[in-house]
Design a protein around this motif. Sequence first.
Motif, PDB file in Angstrom:
ATOM      1  N   LEU A 145      25.334  70.940  15.902  1.00 16.53           N
ATOM      2  CA  LEU A 145      25.481  70.725  17.340  1.00 16.53           C
ATOM      3  C   LEU A 145      26.749  69.929  17.592  1.00 16.53           C
ATOM      4  N   THR A 146      27.296  70.091  18.764  1.00 19.64           N
ATOM      5  CA  THR A 146      28.410  69.257  19.209  1.00 19.64           C
ATOM      6  C   THR A 146      28.002  68.568  20.502  1.00 19.64           C
ATOM      7  N   LEU A 147      27.888  67.242  20.455  1.00 19.34           N
ATOM      8  CA  LEU A 147      27.566  66.465  21.649  1.00 19.34           C
ATOM      9  C   LEU A 147      28.848  66.245  22.445  1.00 19.34           C
ATOM     10  N   THR A 148      28.801  66.503  23.732  1.00 18.33           N
ATOM     11  CA  THR A 148      29.982  66.341  24.584  1.00 18.33           C
ATOM     12  C   THR A 148      29.726  65.220  25.583  1.00 18.33           C
ATOM     13  N   VAL A 149      30.454  64.126  25.440  1.00 16.14           N
ATOM     14  CA  VAL A 149      30.290  62.949  26.299  1.00 16.14           C
ATOM     15  C   VAL A 149      31.475  62.885  27.266  1.00 16.14           C
ATOM     16  N   PRO A 150      31.241  63.044  28.569  1.00 18.55           N
ATOM     17  CA  PRO A 150      32.362  62.977  29.522  1.00 18.55           C
ATOM     18  C   PRO A 150      33.035  61.601  29.475  1.00 18.55           C
ATOM     19  N   LYS A 151      34.344  61.596  29.408  1.00 15.52           N
ATOM     20  CA  LYS A 151      35.074  60.314  29.390  1.00 15.52           C
ATOM     21  C   LYS A 151      34.781  59.515  30.660  1.00 15.52           C
ATOM     22  N   SER A 152      34.544  60.224  31.781  1.00 16.25           N
ATOM     23  CA  SER A 152      34.284  59.551  33.057  1.00 16.25           C
ATOM     24  C   SER A 152      32.993  58.741  33.033  1.00 16.25           C
TER      25      SER A 152
END
Length: 745
Positions: free
Chosen positions: A334-341
Amino acid sequence: MEELFLTLVNLSLTASWLVLAVLVLRLILRKAPRWSFCLLWGLVALRLMFPFSLESPFSLVPSTQPLPREILHTATPQIQSGIPAVNSAVNPILQEALAPAAGASVNPTQVWSFLLSRIWLAGMVVLLLYALISWLLLKRRLATATLREDNIRQSEQVGSPFVLGLFRPVIYLPYHIPEQDLTYVLTHERAHIRRLDHWWKLLGFVLLAIYWFNPLMWVAYLLFCRDLEGACDEKAVRALNQEERRGYSTALLNCSIRRRPVAPCPLAFGEAGVKSRVKAVMHYKKPAFWVVVIALAACVIAALCFLTSPKEPTVYDVLTQDGYEVLSQKQVDLTLTVPKSALTDDCFTGEGHTFADGQVVVWQDNATTIYLHDVMLSNESDELLYMTFDCSYRFSNYGSFVTPLQATEDSSVSPQILLRSKILRDGTTTYPDALSLRGYGPDAKFTFYVSKDACMAAQDTLMIDIICNQVQYTKEGYEISGSQLSPAGLYLYEGDGFGGDFTITLREDGSFTYYEGHLSSYIGAGKWSVSGDILTLEDETGIEPPIINHFRMEGNDLIFQANGSTNFIYVKVADGAVFSKNSQIPVPAATATKWFDYTTAPSEMDWDGELAITHTAFPDVTFRYTPEEITAQQKREETPVQLISGMPIWNAYFCDLNGDGLPELCATLSMGSGIVDTRIAVCDYTNGRTYELEDRMNYDYALRFDPDSALLYVDRTPYEGREPDQSGLLMLEDSILTYENQGPN
């Protein structure tokens, strides 16, 4: 406001099941006393007023949260109706309609929830103002009413008798009311007061004003008002003989009025279905004891089935096989995507930031949502952050979900999550050694150490590559039909490929790859989905126009559907052509290309030297080697990226281990000071991932190249031993670096 509105919508949808049940019971229990119907409407009011309920195995409510909280924030909104067929039909449409545009600052779901919550608020205010103005105008008209006796007043402004007031209810009468009707009218209105109907009608209207957006609530309110009057009629005529009932009916007709269909007040004698009320009064019979018992039983059963919530299964129920059976488990990437905002200033201070459940969704599929729980400064170092994630699940009778936990052989639960790579990515830049696993729990939470500097320097969405556990399960006693079995597997085209076998690989995580043959320069990759018996492959390689192909699932075969399909690039598949499932298709071992190898001649290593190479798969990248590290530098970037470090690095080869058509960099290296061990490292430069094969102080691992076959082998040697005790072909299976043990070399 949006979260409050979402809560009210969920309460409304949950109460709708009870409203439908009451409508059915009103038809079935025609001979039941009307007060029992009022009890049923009281249950609806309770369901609407309380946002919580007890869990019960008898509950018939499919879901208490058809709209989950994360629907307000996620880019892939999904409903959880509790009815799989509804979810399957609605969710694809919902996700297509509300998919955020690339680069958009907000999701369409956020815009719609904002607009709808304001429309709801405006509608509620209008209805409450309508009620208030109606009451004030009525009070003004009644200002000249004269006292007749006790709490009874008369006025020329009154068209029909009614009760007005909450704490000191007053009966208002018209002056023209016939004396022969007066006794019946007062009996009826006093029954209203004794039953506190003036309170119940007001409560019903307030609930209608809150839930005005649900058409069933309008139906419920209108029928509730009718049942209120009917129950009062029954109480008033219970002791009357047939002649007196005729007089009561005459009074109803004499006092009948035309009123607005929805009114919060007052309780008027001659309203709410006079014709049906006269008929009911004339045919009234005291209900038999068994009818009363059945009516009460119906109220109890309705409360038990619709005032309670279904017991929501937990991930621990499934993994410990409490009412469920675990069919299989496997590791998935899996690739977790954390918004920089999402990383606000307080995330980098001692206070940290805790997010609402589902506020920042970092990964999601139909069954699992992984979201950011909190970010805070590490206690160990000011240069590190704690980044904690949590999971929520949607379980059904059969399916699969992804979790950081695994079921063990003794029916207990243990953690199962790994970092695929210590590299943090933001889409354009990689940050080596920016990640490490801190720990697990409680429950399904897991925490990483993350470099504070890397998070602050990142310009785009942060990407964390992990390995989780995918669990396939079924509810105990549930029979799995053939159409429900996962189509995941390897499929072989029965026709001719482009210079070799044409294969399609469907993975359990919903991804796929296909190779049209050995001569094909294109590798198809993307996501697969199933609707009914139709399987759809949608390429996500960026090629234009997009390649979308459809297949009909028939047993273990995929039947190509030319209608609506793009078809493939080199092989044009005919309509009805067959791809057969065959897990036994031999996959040729990947051959390796040597860069350097000092394992057999360590004296040839130049400790102060440097080697550089380019590879045809990466024409814009220069790979550089020193004994301490291997780096990669793109032409457009000034700073190289470290891929592998050691002291020293003994050899390096290029070999496509994961089958994506692009080679990984494979190396043998030594690590440690004082206690030195030898291990193997593999860097997937394309995806920014690194894998290691090591067992410190137990075994050393080294790569060995066979020049005849051009294959890479692993030699395992006991720590401080001289001869390998195991050897085998180097392999990358399910994101785990391993080897095919063939015994001693």
